[in-house]
Design an enzyme around this catalytic site. Sequence first.
Site, PDB file in Angstrom:
ATOM      1  N   MET A   1     -62.185  40.246  16.542  1.00 34.99           N
ATOM      2  CA  MET A   1     -63.208  40.484  15.519  1.00 34.99           C
ATOM      3  C   MET A   1     -63.201  39.353  14.484  1.00 34.99           C
ATOM      4  SD  MET A   1     -63.105  44.593  15.248  1.00 34.99           S
ATOM      5  CE  MET A   1     -64.785  44.870  14.701  1.00 34.99           C
TER       6      MET A   1
ATOM      7  N   ALA B   1     -64.914  36.455  16.099  1.00 37.38           N
ATOM      8  CA  ALA B   1     -66.363  36.639  16.175  1.00 37.38           C
ATOM      9  C   ALA B   1     -67.023  36.616  14.800  1.00 37.38           C
ATOM     10  CB  ALA B   1     -66.682  37.957  16.883  1.00 37.38           C
ATOM     11  N   GLU B   2     -66.334  37.136  13.802  1.00 35.28           N
ATOM     12  CA  GLU B   2     -66.935  37.262  12.474  1.00 35.28           C
ATOM     13  C   GLU B   2     -66.925  35.948  11.694  1.00 35.28           C
ATOM     14  OE1 GLU B   2     -68.602  39.628  11.030  1.00 35.28           O
ATOM     15  OE2 GLU B   2     -68.278  41.214  12.502  1.00 35.28           O
ATOM     16  N   SER B   3     -65.768  35.304  11.609  1.00 36.98           N
ATOM     17  CA  SER B   3     -65.665  34.141  10.716  1.00 36.98           C
ATOM     18  C   SER B   3     -64.962  32.942  11.339  1.00 36.98           C
ATOM     19  CB  SER B   3     -64.895  34.542   9.454  1.00 36.98           C
ATOM     20  OG  SER B   3     -63.525  34.774   9.767  1.00 36.98           O
TER      21      SER B   3
ATOM     22  N   TYR C   1     -72.837  41.061  20.159  1.00 35.03           N
ATOM     23  CA  TYR C   1     -71.607  41.116  19.376  1.00 35.03           C
ATOM     24  C   TYR C   1     -70.530  41.900  20.125  1.00 35.03           C
ATOM     25  CZ  TYR C   1     -68.423  42.105  15.496  1.00 35.03           C
ATOM     26  OH  TYR C   1     -67.308  42.234  14.703  1.00 35.03           O
TER      27      TYR C   1
END
Length: 189
Positions: free
Chosen positions: A61, A64-66, A170
């Site tokens: 995560m 994928a997020e940052s 996502y």
Amino acid sequence: MNKQKHSRPLGAAVLAVCLAVIIAALSYCAYRISRFERYHRQSVERWCESYGLDEYLIYAMIYAESGGDSYAVSHAGAVGTMQLMPHTAEWMARREGLDYQENMLLEPDYNIRLGCAYIKYLQERFRNTECVIAAYNAGPGAVSRWLHDPRYSGDGEHLESIPYDETREYVKRVTRAAEIYRKLYPADK
């Protein structure tokens, strides 16, 4: 004798090509591993243990997020390593009995703690990882609606399809990244 003179350059060329292929393969492996770094490892391990979460999921995560960037801010206003929306982070901080100031979301350990607390909340609300990942992206209200809609869920617990393109991609990206993290970093505990 003439044959031997011609075979040396050919042998050297084959050797050079083989070495180039080996170097390229090693470079690709190093690049792939560097893309899937275990960002903020101490914090991830600490809060995953505290909340009983799968580290591979949290690393995926974060990836994928940052991409591990503690100062990331999305166009939608999500902040920090785990890209928390400020209102969600404030709610989680109150729920966890923590102080909250929006600028604290730029601190990786604080952000990861709130992100892990939120994922734990989502796990308690939804019974499977795909729904948790989808809810992290689209919001728990959207996932609850989808689970109650026979176009998207046949049993009210699993999603057969996800109507938002961004969320569908996502979920695939996080799931794929978690698998890669599992392969690159087999359980060493």
